[in-house]
Scaffold this active site. Structure first.
Site, PDB file in Angstrom:
ATOM      1  CE1 TYR A 183      -4.066  -1.938   5.329  1.00 58.72           C
ATOM      2  CE2 TYR A 183      -3.357   0.353   5.090  1.00 58.72           C
ATOM      3  CZ  TYR A 183      -3.807  -0.833   4.529  1.00 58.72           C
ATOM      4  OH  TYR A 183      -3.980  -0.929   3.170  1.00 58.72           O
ATOM      5  CB  SER A 196      -0.888   0.013   1.254  1.00 60.08           C
ATOM      6  OG  SER A 196      -1.547   1.255   1.404  1.00 60.08           O
TER       7      SER A 196
END
Length: 243
Positions: free
Chosen positions: A146, A133
């Site tokens: 995350y 990401s």
């Protein structure tokens, strides 16, 4: 015919990538936790020919992957889209640990096994592609586990790339996929800006995979954003309120 396994195919990017690969002539095996969706994909989409119910956090996930390889008749591409994430400014411990278990331990378990599979089959031009990401770029206070897990993923893939050089392995190609904010169930209902259409993101990813690009950042706006994030000094970054 090329064979692809898509882990985390029951929703979001994995779901769309599996369908696109099948449409482009790949023989696709899909895996995830929701058997009803997996079975429907096999029944309704030509080219998606096999499925296996796999939870990447389970120790028997590796056995499930090999079962799916056998059903599919081989594997040329391992695509890993299994991941979870939360905005967690309360630092709820269960959310943090579930994220690490899925995004770090589960990813390393399956990516490592795919690496070993391709190493043991030097006749195959193997490709390992995993979604990290843009969140890998900096630590995000609103989503600590995350963002850290995506940094782990990205560094793990970079390490695997270097490992191919150390061990003179020439048949394994690795792609680190770094999308921006994508309209998927993971961020449903959020107010993230510049959310990308999941189908368009999946098309960009598959295009990059077909060229075996080592890093795929989707899209141009996020490539620019990441550039400026990287330029931000740490002492400034940690004082920014980013949610």
């Amino acid at each position: 015919m090329m064979h692809a396994i898509v882990m985390g195919a029951t929703s979001g990017i994995g779901y769309e990538v599996a369908k696109i690969l099948a449409s482009r002539g790949w023989r696709v095996g899909v895996a995830g936790r929701r058997e009803d969706i997996l079975a429907k994909m096999v029944a309704e989409k030509d080219g998606i020919v096999a499925y296996e119910v796999i939870d990447v956090t389970s120790p028997d996930a590796v056995d499930g992957m090999h079962n799916l390889i056998d059903k599919l008749g081989g594997m040329d591409l391992y695509f890993h889209s299994s991941g979870i994430g939360y905005q967690n400014i309360e630092l709820d411990a269960d959310k943090e640990l579930r994220t690490i278990e899925t995004n770090c331990l589960g990813m390393a378990r399956l990516a490592g096994e795919a690496f070993r599979y391709f190493e043991q089959h030097p006749e195959i031009e193997g490709h390992i592609a995993i979604i990290s990401s843009i969140a890998r770029t900096k630590g995000l206070g609103a989503a600590p586990a995350y963002s850290a897990s995506k940094r782990f993923t990205s560094h793990y893939l970079e390490s695997l790339c270097q490992l191919t050089a150390i061990r003179n392995i020439r048949n394994i190609h690795i792609s680190d996929i770094r999308p921006g904010f994508v309209k998927t169930p993971m961020i449903e209902g959020s107010n993230f800006p510049m959310q990308l259409d999941v189908r368009k993101v999946a098309v960009s990813i598959v295009n990059g995979l077909e060229r075996r690009k080592p890093v795929i950042t989707v899209n141009w706006f996020y490539r620019l954003l990441v550039f400026f994030w990287q330029m931000t000094p740490r002492f400034i970054w940690i004082r920014m309120s980013i949610k």
